[in-house]
Design an enzyme around this catalytic site. Structure first.
Site, PDB file in Angstrom:
ATOM      1  N   ASP A   1     -50.488 -22.140 -22.758  1.00 47.25           N
ATOM      2  CA  ASP A   1     -51.453 -21.232 -22.139  1.00 47.25           C
ATOM      3  C   ASP A   1     -50.786 -19.866 -21.973  1.00 47.25           C
ATOM      4  O   ASP A   1     -49.638 -19.791 -21.540  1.00 47.25           O
ATOM      5  CB  ASP A   1     -51.846 -21.799 -20.759  1.00 47.25           C
ATOM      6  CG  ASP A   1     -53.331 -21.709 -20.507  1.00 47.25           C
ATOM      7  OD1 ASP A   1     -53.846 -20.583 -20.529  1.00 47.25           O
ATOM      8  OD2 ASP A   1     -53.966 -22.763 -20.287  1.00 47.25           O
TER       9      ASP A   1
ATOM     10  N   ASP B   1     -55.867 -17.003 -21.824  1.00 49.75           N
ATOM     11  CA  ASP B   1     -56.694 -16.996 -20.627  1.00 49.75           C
ATOM     12  C   ASP B   1     -57.459 -15.674 -20.485  1.00 49.75           C
ATOM     13  O   ASP B   1     -56.846 -14.596 -20.577  1.00 49.75           O
ATOM     14  CB  ASP B   1     -55.749 -17.181 -19.429  1.00 49.75           C
ATOM     15  CG  ASP B   1     -56.475 -17.504 -18.145  1.00 49.75           C
ATOM     16  OD1 ASP B   1     -57.120 -18.555 -18.083  1.00 49.75           O
ATOM     17  OD2 ASP B   1     -56.395 -16.695 -17.192  1.00 49.75           O
TER      18      ASP B   1
ATOM     19  N   HIS C   1     -60.421 -28.142 -18.002  1.00 49.20           N
ATOM     20  CA  HIS C   1     -60.010 -28.132 -16.587  1.00 49.20           C
ATOM     21  C   HIS C   1     -60.889 -27.247 -15.714  1.00 49.20           C
ATOM     22  O   HIS C   1     -60.748 -27.256 -14.495  1.00 49.20           O
ATOM     23  CB  HIS C   1     -58.555 -27.677 -16.504  1.00 49.20           C
ATOM     24  CG  HIS C   1     -58.413 -26.231 -16.913  1.00 49.20           C
ATOM     25  ND1 HIS C   1     -58.648 -25.797 -18.200  1.00 49.20           N
ATOM     26  CD2 HIS C   1     -58.114 -25.136 -16.195  1.00 49.20           C
ATOM     27  CE1 HIS C   1     -58.490 -24.488 -18.242  1.00 49.20           C
ATOM     28  NE2 HIS C   1     -58.165 -24.058 -17.047  1.00 49.20           N
TER      29      HIS C   1
HETATM   30  C1  NOJ Z   1     -59.444 -19.209 -16.614  1.00 53.64           C
HETATM   31  C2  NOJ Z   1     -58.698 -20.477 -16.352  1.00 53.64           C
HETATM   32  O1  NOJ Z   1     -59.092 -21.447 -17.279  1.00 53.64           O
HETATM   33  C3  NOJ Z   1     -59.000 -20.857 -14.924  1.00 53.64           C
HETATM   34  O2  NOJ Z   1     -58.554 -22.150 -14.619  1.00 53.64           O
HETATM   35  C4  NOJ Z   1     -58.374 -19.823 -14.025  1.00 53.64           C
HETATM   36  O3  NOJ Z   1     -58.739 -20.088 -12.692  1.00 53.64           O
HETATM   37  C5  NOJ Z   1     -58.825 -18.407 -14.391  1.00 53.64           C
HETATM   38  N1  NOJ Z   1     -58.882 -18.178 -15.812  1.00 53.64           N
HETATM   39  C6  NOJ Z   1     -57.866 -17.404 -13.831  1.00 53.64           C
HETATM   40  O4  NOJ Z   1     -56.660 -17.433 -14.548  1.00 53.64           O
END
Ligand code: NOJ
Length: 593
Positions: free
Chosen positions: A133, A235, A369
């Site tokens: 990630d 992300d 997730h």
């Molecule tokens: C997307 C991620 O998949 C999520 O889990 C996270 O809370 C937010 N971006 C902030 O990084």
């Protein structure tokens, strides 16, 4: 609900309305594998592991790298090609690792760099690739860059983040997801200034306008690639570029012209694609890797800008339109009554298939997730239909023209835990939203009911290995409750059952691997007005298969307009087919014609 979340939901809902045109009705030209630009990442099945919940080795109740290492043979047995690991970097865990305090070290709960090296080695030994990630829209407020940055206005790291000096007045509103007051600015008295954070105040946004920031990030990416990783999932990558003059966005613009505000002020800023091209030139192009954007806010109109090969940016993105389908506009993750509307679902996935028909490449997923369990959201998790509907959804994911991203636990048919009280939740999103609704005097009961279906923690409960204590996930106290159905839904039990969800998943992967028609073959939607059955063909080099999926708990007839009588049954989630014209509840059947 926070402005940010409203905007994201509105963008997904409105753009799906705008683009909900009938799927492409051009004449079908069968794809040919020779004329296809084959790539390993197009042919791969990606298996996503949420490390915190996969397997705890040291007994602290939190999954860890040694835990994953101890289950590599299981992962191999699935037949998947790529693992996407959620963040494992050093983090104070405000948002379970999406707040990184050191990009080149491992979170102490998860283990050490040596563990990481062993994990990577173990995967590669088994011919499985590893995608990490990349969380670079923001860091943690405990990252050394931020600690420096907040120190003084003249600190060399000051412009690594976005600051607004308070003598200029209050900055124009920006949404901060996860914040109870909904604001994306936080005042810091140390230097009498506000800093920007699109998520929680523990996640300050990095300033991509600053070339030094970009160089630091590219160097860090090379550090991981030089260790041997095979790619990054990026992300909220469209958020990295924003209008850093921070103009006022009127309430009207926020409410109505969500898209305008979203595109021009808050994300997808003017330099977004310059930054992605630069990343490609400086890093990605130097490795045999894959890259996939979390395409927050991306629509079919903008998707090509990210993934077309001649743009030299990224390989793939995953959009939010599918998973946002059926949300009530203006409400936070509330599902419209009456269940999913199959026609809208089908049109949406057909539309996304068609835009990549000639250029680019798609992805497909129903869980991750940030989502509830796919069988609860898109299938039927009642004891009667959980297994069948879960297998039916798996059939959909593994027979579409796109790279499947499959979330660990879905292969067992794991379903939502459906917490009853806010105390059981661990997720910053659910807890923050609960508090916000409480402060505004909103309906908390309604919120908790909606969360049973849509909350992210439903997808984060521990992986169910066997029927021993805590599902064999940990010898300690799990960081989040285990779904009590682990007694019957678990790997050990499913291994022994040739008809289990687990073994069905393995067979489907094998089928996809052995028949490239499932990867590259032309997709054509059939029986377009059927409200119950999703039917399509895939065709390539003279080979044609048909996929029939009953999305309901009733028998449903299908009129594919194709004679299936002489077809060869390749898969059926009931074990054997009955009739191709009437499908049993949640039946999934795949025939070769
Ligand atoms: C997307 C991620 O998949 C999520 O889990 C996270 O809370 C937010 N971006 C902030 O990084």
């Amino acid at each position: 609900m926070s402005q940010m979340r409203r905007l994201l939901l509105a963008a997904a809902i409105i753009s799906s309305a705008i683009f909900s045109c009938q799927p492409n009705s051009k004449p079908v030209i069968a794809a040919s594998v020779d004329s296809t630009n084959r790539k390993w990442w197009k042919e791969a099945v990606v298996y996503q592991i949420y490390p915190r919940s996969f397997k705890d080795f040291d007994g602290d109740g939190i999954g860890d790298l040694k835990g994953i290492i101890s289950r590599l043979d299981y992962i191999k047995s699935l037949g998947v090609d790529v693992i996407w690991l959620n963040p494992i970097y050093a983090s104070p865990n405000a948002d379970n690792g999406y707040d990184i305090s050191d990009y080149e070290n491992i979170m102490k709960e998860f283990g050490t760099m040596q563990d990481f090296d062993s994990l990577l080695h173990g995967l590669h030994q088994r011919n499985i690739k590893l995608v990490m990630d990349l969380v670079v829209n923001h860091s943690s407020n405990e990252h050394k860059w931020f600690l420096q940055s907040r120190n003084s206005r003249t600190n060399p790291y000051r412009d690594y983040y976005h600051w607004w000096n308070a003598e200029r007045g209050k900055p124009a509103f920006r949404p901060g997801s996860f914040e109870v007051d909904g604001s994306g600015w936080r005042y810091d008295s140390l230097t009498n200034a506000y800093y920007l954070h699109y998520f929680s105040y523990k996640q300050p946004d990095l300033n991509w306008e600053n070339p030094k920031v970009r160089q630091e990030i590219f160097r860090m990416m090379r550090f991981w690639f030089d260790k041997g990783i095979d790619g990054f999932r990026m992300d909220v990558i469209p958020f990295i570029a924003k209008d850093t003059t921070f103009p006022v966005i009127t309430q009207k613009e926020l409410d109505e012209k969500y898209g305008g505000a979203w595109d021009h002020y808050m994300a997808s800023g003017p330099h977004l694609h310059d930054y992605l091209k630069e990343m490609n030139t400086e890093v990605l192009s130097k490795y045999n890797c894959m890259s996939v954007a979390e395409g927050a806010g991306v629509t079919t109109a903008t998707a090509h800008d990210f993934v077309d090969e001649d743009r030299h940016e990224l390989n793939m993105l995953y959009h939010f339109e599918g998973v946002s389908l059926g949300f009530v506009p203006g409400k936070f993750k509330e599902i419209e009554p009456g269940g999913i509307k199959l026609i809208a679902f089908r049109n949406l996935y057909s539309k996304w298939d068609s835009i990549f028909e000639e250029r680019g490449w798609g992805t497909i997923y129903l869980g991750n997730h940030d989502q509830p369990r796919m069988v609860t959201r898109w299938g039927n998790d009642s004891p009667e239909w959980r297994e069948l509907s879960s297998k039916m959804l798996t059939t959909f994911l593994l027979t579409m023209r796109a790279t499947p991203y499959y979330y660990a636990g879905d292969e067992l048919g794991m379903n939502n835990i459906k917490f009853n009280s806010i105390e059981e939740y661990k997720d910053i999103e659910s807890i923050g939203m609960y508090q916000q609704i409480k402060n505004n005097g909103g309906d908390l009961r309604e919120f908790l009911n909606d969360q049973k279906i849509t909350a992210r923690d439903n997808g984060r409960t521990p992986f169910q290995w066997d029927n021993s204590n805590n599902a064999g996930f940990t010898a300690g106290t799990p960081w989040i409750k285990v779904n009590p159905n682990y007694k019957t839904v678990n790997v050990a039990g499913e291994e022994k059952d040739s008809m289990s969800c687990l073994n069905y998943f393995r067979k489907l992967i094998k089928l996809r691997k052995e028949n490239l028609v499932f990867v590259y073959g032309k997709y054509q939607l059939l029986d377009k007005d059927n409200p119950n059955v999703y039917a399509y063909t895939r065709e390539m080099d003279g080979k044609k298969v048909i996929v029939l999926l009953n999305f309901t708990s009733k028998p449903a007839s299908v009129n594919a307009g194709i004679n299936i009588d002489n077809g060869r049954l390749l898969m059926d989630n009931y074990g054997k087919a009955s009739s191709a014209s009437t499908l049993r509840p949640y039946e999934a059947a795949v025939y070769q014609l």
